[in-house]
Write a protein that holds these residues in place. Structure first.
Motif, PDB file in Angstrom:
ATOM      1  N   ARG A  97       0.859  -1.189   0.000  1.00 55.94           N
ATOM      2  CA  ARG A  97       0.000   0.000   0.000  1.00 55.94           C
ATOM      3  C   ARG A  97       0.895   1.240   0.000  1.00 55.94           C
ATOM      4  NH1 ARG A  97      -1.691  -1.908   5.633  1.00 55.94           N
ATOM      5  NH2 ARG A  97       0.000  -1.146   6.917  1.00 55.94           N
ATOM      6  N   GLU A  98       0.292   2.353  -0.367  1.00 62.08           N
ATOM      7  CA  GLU A  98       0.943   3.652  -0.256  1.00 62.08           C
ATOM      8  C   GLU A  98       0.133   4.507   0.700  1.00 62.08           C
ATOM      9  OE1 GLU A  98       1.336   5.287  -4.196  1.00 62.08           O
ATOM     10  OE2 GLU A  98       3.130   4.100  -4.603  1.00 62.08           O
ATOM     11  N   VAL A  99       0.820   5.094   1.685  1.00 60.70           N
ATOM     12  CA  VAL A  99       0.165   5.924   2.691  1.00 60.70           C
ATOM     13  C   VAL A  99       1.089   7.099   3.013  1.00 60.70           C
ATOM     14  CG1 VAL A  99      -0.735   6.019   5.060  1.00 60.70           C
ATOM     15  CG2 VAL A  99      -0.986   3.914   3.727  1.00 60.70           C
ATOM     16  N   SER A 100       0.549   8.303   2.983  1.00 57.93           N
ATOM     17  CA  SER A 100       1.289   9.508   3.387  1.00 57.93           C
ATOM     18  C   SER A 100       2.642   9.636   2.693  1.00 57.93           C
ATOM     19  CB  SER A 100       1.480   9.526   4.908  1.00 57.93           C
ATOM     20  OG  SER A 100       0.237   9.491   5.567  1.00 57.93           O
ATOM     21  N   GLY A 101       2.705   9.281   1.414  1.00 60.25           N
ATOM     22  CA  GLY A 101       3.939   9.408   0.651  1.00 60.25           C
ATOM     23  C   GLY A 101       4.928   8.270   0.819  1.00 60.25           C
ATOM     24  N   TRP A 102       4.545   7.251   1.598  1.00 62.32           N
ATOM     25  CA  TRP A 102       5.405   6.084   1.813  1.00 62.32           C
ATOM     26  C   TRP A 102       4.839   4.874   1.068  1.00 62.32           C
ATOM     27  CZ3 TRP A 102       9.584   5.271   5.409  1.00 62.32           C
ATOM     28  CH2 TRP A 102       9.989   6.429   6.094  1.00 62.32           C
ATOM     29  N   THR A 103       5.731   4.050   0.520  1.00 61.02           N
ATOM     30  CA  THR A 103       5.352   2.774  -0.074  1.00 61.02           C
ATOM     31  C   THR A 103       5.758   1.676   0.894  1.00 61.02           C
ATOM     32  OG1 THR A 103       5.595   3.592  -2.322  1.00 61.02           O
ATOM     33  CG2 THR A 103       5.684   1.207  -2.029  1.00 61.02           C
ATOM     34  N   ALA A 104       4.817   0.782   1.196  1.00 55.56           N
ATOM     35  CA  ALA A 104       5.056  -0.342   2.106  1.00 55.56           C
ATOM     36  C   ALA A 104       4.668  -1.626   1.377  1.00 55.56           C
ATOM     37  CB  ALA A 104       4.219  -0.174   3.371  1.00 55.56           C
ATOM     38  N   ILE A 105       5.619  -2.569   1.279  1.00 54.90           N
ATOM     39  CA  ILE A 105       5.343  -3.841   0.618  1.00 54.90           C
ATOM     40  C   ILE A 105       5.865  -4.974   1.487  1.00 54.90           C
ATOM     41  CG2 ILE A 105       5.705  -5.294  -1.420  1.00 54.90           C
ATOM     42  CD1 ILE A 105       5.988  -2.779  -3.083  1.00 54.90           C
ATOM     43  N   GLN A 106       5.007  -5.971   1.671  1.00 57.19           N
ATOM     44  CA  GLN A 106       5.370  -7.203   2.370  1.00 57.19           C
ATOM     45  C   GLN A 106       5.642  -8.255   1.303  1.00 57.19           C
ATOM     46  OE1 GLN A 106       2.245  -9.587   4.194  1.00 57.19           O
ATOM     47  NE2 GLN A 106       3.439  -9.648   6.088  1.00 57.19           N
ATOM     48  N   PHE A 107       6.777  -8.953   1.415  1.00 57.92           N
ATOM     49  CA  PHE A 107       7.158  -9.950   0.415  1.00 57.92           C
ATOM     50  C   PHE A 107       7.969 -11.061   1.068  1.00 57.92           C
ATOM     51  CE2 PHE A 107       9.977  -6.329   0.463  1.00 57.92           C
ATOM     52  CZ  PHE A 107      11.263  -6.842   0.483  1.00 57.92           C
ATOM     53  N   LYS A 108       8.133 -12.161   0.341  1.00 50.29           N
ATOM     54  CA  LYS A 108       8.882 -13.285   0.897  1.00 50.29           C
ATOM     55  C   LYS A 108       9.683 -13.976  -0.191  1.00 50.29           C
ATOM     56  CE  LYS A 108       5.343 -16.841   0.383  1.00 50.29           C
ATOM     57  NZ  LYS A 108       4.595 -17.895   1.064  1.00 50.29           N
ATOM     58  N   ARG A 109      10.611 -14.812   0.256  1.00 50.23           N
ATOM     59  CA  ARG A 109      11.373 -15.683  -0.631  1.00 50.23           C
ATOM     60  C   ARG A 109      11.978 -16.802   0.211  1.00 50.23           C
ATOM     61  NH1 ARG A 109      17.492 -14.420  -2.077  1.00 50.23           N
ATOM     62  NH2 ARG A 109      17.479 -16.591  -1.552  1.00 50.23           N
ATOM     63  N   LEU A 110      12.402 -17.872  -0.461  1.00 52.09           N
ATOM     64  CA  LEU A 110      13.062 -18.964   0.231  1.00 52.09           C
ATOM     65  C   LEU A 110      14.439 -18.521   0.706  1.00 52.09           C
ATOM     66  CD1 LEU A 110      12.202 -22.014  -2.062  1.00 52.09           C
ATOM     67  CD2 LEU A 110      11.203 -21.437   0.163  1.00 52.09           C
ATOM     68  N   LEU A 111      14.931 -19.132   1.767  1.00 53.94           N
ATOM     69  CA  LEU A 111      16.267 -18.811   2.256  1.00 53.94           C
ATOM     70  C   LEU A 111      17.326 -19.207   1.233  1.00 53.94           C
ATOM     71  CD1 LEU A 111      15.782 -19.969   5.944  1.00 53.94           C
ATOM     72  CD2 LEU A 111      15.846 -17.613   5.100  1.00 53.94           C
ATOM     73  N   ASP A 112      17.126 -20.348   0.592  1.00 51.93           N
ATOM     74  CA  ASP A 112      18.020 -20.797  -0.475  1.00 51.93           C
ATOM     75  C   ASP A 112      17.156 -21.326  -1.608  1.00 51.93           C
ATOM     76  OD1 ASP A 112      20.010 -21.709  -2.137  1.00 51.93           O
ATOM     77  OD2 ASP A 112      21.016 -22.914  -0.609  1.00 51.93           O
ATOM     78  N   THR A 113      17.153 -20.639  -2.722  1.00 51.14           N
ATOM     79  CA  THR A 113      16.271 -20.985  -3.835  1.00 51.14           C
ATOM     80  C   THR A 113      16.889 -21.986  -4.797  1.00 51.14           C
ATOM     81  OG1 THR A 113      17.105 -19.231  -5.250  1.00 51.14           O
ATOM     82  CG2 THR A 113      15.286 -18.663  -3.751  1.00 51.14           C
ATOM     83  N   CYS A 114      18.201 -22.201  -4.697  1.00 52.53           N
ATOM     84  CA  CYS A 114      18.950 -23.054  -5.633  1.00 52.53           C
ATOM     85  C   CYS A 114      18.941 -22.488  -7.053  1.00 52.53           C
ATOM     86  CB  CYS A 114      18.435 -24.492  -5.614  1.00 52.53           C
ATOM     87  SG  CYS A 114      18.569 -25.269  -3.993  1.00 52.53           S
ATOM     88  N   ASP A 115      18.651 -21.215  -7.197  1.00 54.15           N
ATOM     89  CA  ASP A 115      18.667 -20.520  -8.482  1.00 54.15           C
ATOM     90  C   ASP A 115      20.019 -19.810  -8.581  1.00 54.15           C
ATOM     91  OD1 ASP A 115      18.362 -18.748 -10.621  1.00 54.15           O
ATOM     92  OD2 ASP A 115      16.404 -18.033  -9.987  1.00 54.15           O
TER      93      ASP A 115
END
Length: 196
Positions: A101-119
């Motif tokens: 979301r964007e609030v009061s001029g700030w962008t906030a994003i929650q995201f995830k990834r694996l600790l080791d993706t093997c990529d």
């Protein structure tokens, strides 16, 4: 923390990356072998978090996200081969937006990834010190959508060495239950002489 925006959930760790500019929260889930981040940056443009083994931009695994004017969240998996615009990692997509979301001029994003993706285009998140970079743009990518191209960040960036998987995040002892023994292996260990 600088952000006026509430986090989406409660996290185990947090740090102010740059006063009045960038804040980061994270929690490691060893059972799922993944890490969830929440990044807040004082911009209504794109925001990015990268992980690198050596520091700097070259060899950095980067998650880039933004929230468009309709409130849709976009997130890209990118990799920096050099000190230039990081390319889209189309081998596998390993960074996943959960919400934003964007609030009061700030962008906030929650995201995830694996600790080791093997990529090969991803950097494992290991115990001990991890090198993080963050950056942001003043506008959303054009076109705003999954294939949008980010603008150059100019001087809107920073870095930090952090222990993302601290010793306090060690797995519970029940993972060792039922084991008769386990091996310790040392790679590239020096010869040690012991005198009695």
């Amino acid at each position: 923390m600088s952000t006026p925006v509430e986090t989406f959930t409660t996290y185990k760790h947090s740090i102010e990356l740059q006063k009045n500019v960038a804040d980061l929260w994270w929690t490691v889930d060893d059972n799922e072998r993944e890490i969830t981040f929440e990044l807040h940056i004082n911009t209504t443009g794109w925001i990015a978090l990268g992980i690198n083994l050596a520091g700097g931009m070259k060899g950095t695994d980067i998650g880039v996200g933004w929230v468009d004017q309709r409130g849709s969240v976009y997130f890209q998996d990118r990799y920096a081969f050099a000190k230039e615009r990081p390319m889209l990692d189309n081998t596998t997509i390993d960074w996943f937006a959960l919400q934003g979301r964007e609030v009061s001029g700030w962008t906030a994003i929650q995201f995830k990834r694996l600790l080791d993706t093997c990529d090969l285009m991803d950097v494992p998140i290991k115990s001990g010190t991890n090198k993080l970079i963050f950056a942001y743009g003043l506008t959303d990518p054009i076109p705003s959508g999954p294939n949008g191209e980010i603008s150059y960040h100019e001087n809107q960036h920073g870095s930090r060495a952090l222990s993302l998987r601290s010793y306090t995040d060690s797995p519970s002892e029940d993972i060792f239950a039922g084991l008769d023994y386990f091996d310790f292996r040392l790679n590239n260990a020096c010869h040690i002489s012991m005198f009695y």
